[in-house]
Write a protein that holds these residues in place. Structure first.
Motif: not given
Ligand code: 5GP
Length: 225
Positions: A22-32, A34-37, A8-12, A98-102
């Motif tokens: 925070d709202t943008v990140v909430k939407e990103l999490m809804k989209n994907n 399993d691949e993001r944390w 995975g990649q670290v996304i700052v 584990k291949g999950i983006d943080v």
């Protein structure tokens, strides 16, 4: 043909408060999901109304926070608007392996520290459409008094000047557009050539390549059929 890195990649993600990160990140999490944390930070500031322990932050006293600094608990930490904020180290490496983006939602000083530690991380700055709009959003949120809003306004002004240290900037005028832009950035980052581990040909492709090098076009043609 190519084998890409599975890590995975670290996304700052940084933004002045009120820019809507925070709202943008909430939407990103809804989209994907399993691949993001999204990493949950620790802070010494008091919880705002509606915030939850372990969801929005881990809330520590100043003393508890300082003890954890000494114990080397944080990947990075900073003092922002009079309070401590820090990214706990634990989990980050495990998720990456584990291949999950943080996703780290942190302010600019923390981002600069992450750049030193993890230069290949992706740095995205979410910009409010204007400072006037930022103040309007902060007032509407109603979680801070006027003095604190002024402090945040001042911090926002300084933060915006640091935008060129990031890889990408996204203006959050319309939420949906901003989310789509960040999503495109994350997709593009997955295609970077420095994420290629190996380029290879299978046996038949190798054979064709060799025949072409020998200018044996007839046999190469046969193999291509
Ligand atoms: P707030 O008090 O509005 O939740 O956060 C204030 C600022 O601290 C925001 O810019 C937020 O992104 C940042 N922040 C939150 N957690 C961390 C952290 O772990 N490290 C750093 N450096 N900044 C953080």
């Amino acid at each position: 043909m190519i084998k890409q890195k599975k890590t995975g990649q670290v996304i700052v993600i940084s933004a002045p408060s009120g820019a809507g990160k925070d709202t943008v990140v909430k939407e990103l999490m809804k989209n994907n999901p399993d691949e993001r944390w999204v990493s949950v930070s620790a802070t010494s500031r008091a919880p705002r109304e509606g915030e939850q322990e372990g969801v929005d932050y881990y809330y520590l006293s100043k003393e508890e926070f300082e003890k954890k600094i000494e114990e080397g608990y944080f990947l990075e930490y900073t003092n922002y608007a009079g309070n401590y904020y820090g990214t706990p180290k634990e989990y980050i490496e495990k998720k990456i392996n584990k291949g999950i983006d943080v996703i780290l939602i942190i302010e600019i000083e923390g981002a600069a520290n992450i750049k030193k530690l993890i230069p290949e991380a992706v740095f995205i700055f979410i910009m409010p459409p204007s400072l006037k709009e930022l103040v309007r959003r902060l007032k509407k949120r109603g979680t801070e008094d006027n003095e604190k809003i002024l402090k945040r306004f001042h911090a926002a002004y300084q933060e915006i000047n640091e935008v060129t240290k990031y890889n990408y900037v996204v203006v959050n005028d319309k939420l949906e557009d901003a989310v789509n832009k960040v999503e495109s950035i994350l997709n593009a980052e997955k295609c970077r050539v420095d994420r290629i581990e190996e380029v290879f040909l299978d046996t038949k492709e190798e054979e064709i390549h060799e025949l072409l090098m020998e200018k044996d076009f007839d046999n190469a043609k046969q193999l291509i059929k």
